[in-house]
Write a protein that holds these residues in place. Structure first.
Motif, mmCIF file in Angstrom:
data_model
loop_
_atom_site.group_PDB
_atom_site.id
_atom_site.type_symbol
_atom_site.label_atom_id
_atom_site.label_comp_id
_atom_site.label_asym_id
_atom_site.label_seq_id
_atom_site.Cartn_x
_atom_site.Cartn_y
_atom_site.Cartn_z
ATOM 1 N N THR A 88 -14.658 5.780 -6.106
ATOM 2 C CA THR A 88 -13.651 6.451 -5.284
ATOM 3 C C THR A 88 -12.332 6.525 -6.033
ATOM 4 O O THR A 88 -12.084 5.766 -6.975
ATOM 5 N N ALA A 89 -11.469 7.439 -5.568
ATOM 6 C CA ALA A 89 -10.133 7.551 -6.159
ATOM 7 C C ALA A 89 -9.367 6.247 -6.015
ATOM 8 O O ALA A 89 -8.675 5.813 -6.941
ATOM 9 N N LEU A 141 -2.266 10.125 -10.667
ATOM 10 C CA LEU A 141 -2.978 11.359 -10.319
ATOM 11 C C LEU A 141 -4.186 11.584 -11.219
ATOM 12 O O LEU A 141 -5.235 12.042 -10.753
ATOM 13 N N ASP A 142 -4.070 11.260 -12.499
ATOM 14 C CA ASP A 142 -5.225 11.370 -13.396
ATOM 15 C C ASP A 142 -6.351 10.453 -12.932
ATOM 16 O O ASP A 142 -7.529 10.835 -12.942
ATOM 17 N N ALA A 143 -5.993 9.231 -12.536
ATOM 18 C CA ALA A 143 -7.008 8.284 -12.070
ATOM 19 C C ALA A 143 -7.656 8.771 -10.773
ATOM 20 O O ALA A 143 -8.858 8.586 -10.565
ATOM 21 N N MET A 144 -6.858 9.394 -9.909
ATOM 22 C CA MET A 144 -7.403 9.932 -8.663
ATOM 23 C C MET A 144 -8.402 11.041 -8.940
ATOM 24 O O MET A 144 -9.373 11.220 -8.200
ATOM 25 N N GLN A 153 -1.289 12.943 0.144
ATOM 26 C CA GLN A 153 -1.713 12.183 -1.035
ATOM 27 C C GLN A 153 -0.526 11.852 -1.934
ATOM 28 O O GLN A 153 -0.448 10.755 -2.484
ATOM 29 N N LEU A 154 0.406 12.785 -2.079
ATOM 30 C CA LEU A 154 1.603 12.504 -2.885
ATOM 31 C C LEU A 154 2.444 11.396 -2.244
ATOM 32 O O LEU A 154 3.011 10.555 -2.945
ATOM 33 N N ALA A 155 2.506 11.384 -0.923
ATOM 34 C CA ALA A 155 3.221 10.308 -0.228
ATOM 35 C C ALA A 155 2.527 8.969 -0.495
ATOM 36 O O ALA A 155 3.188 7.945 -0.729
ATOM 37 N N ALA A 156 1.188 8.977 -0.467
ATOM 38 C CA ALA A 156 0.438 7.753 -0.756
ATOM 39 C C ALA A 156 0.698 7.278 -2.183
ATOM 40 O O ALA A 156 0.866 6.078 -2.426
ATOM 41 N N VAL A 157 0.768 8.224 -3.116
ATOM 42 C CA VAL A 157 1.048 7.865 -4.512
ATOM 43 C C VAL A 157 2.413 7.189 -4.622
ATOM 44 O O VAL A 157 2.559 6.181 -5.324
ATOM 45 N N ARG A 158 3.406 7.703 -3.915
ATOM 46 C CA ARG A 158 4.737 7.077 -3.961
ATOM 47 C C ARG A 158 4.700 5.649 -3.431
ATOM 48 O O ARG A 158 5.288 4.739 -4.015
ATOM 49 N N VAL A 159 3.971 5.432 -2.333
ATOM 50 C CA VAL A 159 3.858 4.078 -1.774
ATOM 51 C C VAL A 159 3.134 3.164 -2.756
ATOM 52 O O VAL A 159 3.527 2.008 -2.958
ATOM 53 N N ILE A 160 2.103 3.671 -3.398
ATOM 54 C CA ILE A 160 1.360 2.883 -4.394
ATOM 55 C C ILE A 160 2.272 2.508 -5.557
ATOM 56 O O ILE A 160 2.266 1.360 -6.017
ATOM 57 N N GLU A 161 3.063 3.467 -6.027
ATOM 58 C CA GLU A 161 3.991 3.185 -7.132
ATOM 59 C C GLU A 161 5.011 2.123 -6.730
ATOM 60 O O GLU A 161 5.306 1.207 -7.505
ATOM 61 N N HIS A 162 5.548 2.230 -5.520
ATOM 62 C CA HIS A 162 6.516 1.225 -5.043
ATOM 63 C C HIS A 162 5.865 -0.158 -4.961
ATOM 64 O O HIS A 162 6.476 -1.169 -5.312
ATOM 65 N N LEU A 191 -4.674 3.749 0.770
ATOM 66 C CA LEU A 191 -3.976 4.876 1.411
ATOM 67 C C LEU A 191 -4.454 6.228 0.878
ATOM 68 O O LEU A 191 -4.228 7.255 1.506
ATOM 69 N N ILE A 192 -5.089 6.202 -0.288
ATOM 70 C CA ILE A 192 -5.586 7.459 -0.852
ATOM 71 C C ILE A 192 -6.796 7.905 -0.043
ATOM 72 O O ILE A 192 -7.804 7.225 0.010
ATOM 73 N N GLY A 193 -6.675 9.026 0.591
ATOM 74 C CA GLY A 193 -7.775 9.551 1.372
ATOM 75 C C GLY A 193 -8.521 10.623 0.610
ATOM 76 O O GLY A 193 -8.273 10.849 -0.575
ATOM 77 N N PRO A 194 -9.410 11.303 1.273
ATOM 78 C CA PRO A 194 -10.129 12.422 0.621
ATOM 79 C C PRO A 194 -9.177 13.559 0.342
ATOM 80 O O PRO A 194 -8.096 13.640 0.930
ATOM 81 N N PRO A 195 -9.545 14.470 -0.552
ATOM 82 C CA PRO A 195 -8.676 15.614 -0.846
ATOM 83 C C PRO A 195 -8.324 16.378 0.430
ATOM 84 O O PRO A 195 -9.151 16.540 1.326
#
Length: 198
Positions: A88-89, A141-144, A153-162, A191-195
């Motif tokens: 999974t992503a 994003l590459d890993a996803m 998904q971009l919001a989830a990426v920001r939370v992951i980075e924080h 938090l990363i869901g499906p596309p």
């Protein structure tokens, strides 16, 4: 001093000089952390004039934030050559960020110096901090494996980075174990869901 515009293309000679400066910054930080990076000594180690160094990097914080961006760029290249496994992503992102964490763990003084610089950075360093953030986002994003992420998904990426940044700070301060860092990162990555459609 006024910083060189970020978009200005560097000649081969200028790029080599910049490379020496970044390597000197990493070397000094790796030996003694944030306080060991003194601009005069960076100039000496990299064999550039002090005035030249300040034209490239107006302050120690600018330099160390650029060093972090450089290290993340190198890591991104490695990850592209050897992408993380995972069904999974969320799994792939968690493994990617733990690889990044382990790379920083091997050089804790350097990691501490770079993280302190990013944390201390004021508005005058915002362009450099933005480059660090964009590099981190590109890695995630590459890993996803999602070429066109949606807003959620971009919001989830920001939370992951924080979360990754906070976990790194906690580990460097001795307030979190590696197992806690891994648990926090894996939790955030869920938090990363499906596309998303559209």
């Amino acid at each position: 001093m006024v910083a060189r515009p970020a978009a200005a293309p560097l000649t081969e000679r200028q790029e080599a000089r910049r490379r020496r400066i970044l390597d000197a910054s990493a070397e000094l930080a790796g030996r003694g952390g944030f306080d060991a990076v003194q601009m005069r000594e960076v100039a000496e180690v990299s064999q550039v004039a002090l005035g030249t160094l300040y034209r490239y990097f107006p302050s120690k914080v600018h330099l160390l934030v650029a060093t972090m961006q450089d290290r993340l760029e190198q890591l991104h290249g490695t990850l592209r050559r050897r992408p993380p496994a995972g069904d999974t992503a969320a799994e792939r992102v968690a493994r990617t960020l733990m690889r990044a964490f382990r790379a920083l763990q091997r050089e804790p003084e350097l990691a501490d110096a770079m993280v302190r610089a990013v944390t201390f950075a004021d508005r005058g360093v915002s362009a450099e901090v933005d480059r660090v953030s964009r590099q981190t986002t590109a890695i995630v994003l590459d890993a996803m494996g999602v070429p066109d992420p949606g807003p959620g998904q971009l919001a989830a990426v920001r939370v992951i980075e924080h979360t990754w940044h906070s976990a790194l700070i906690a580990w460097l301060a001795g307030r979190a174990s590696i197992d806690q860092v891994r648990a926090d990162i894996e939790t955030a990555c869920r938090l990363i869901g499906p596309p998303e459609d559209g």
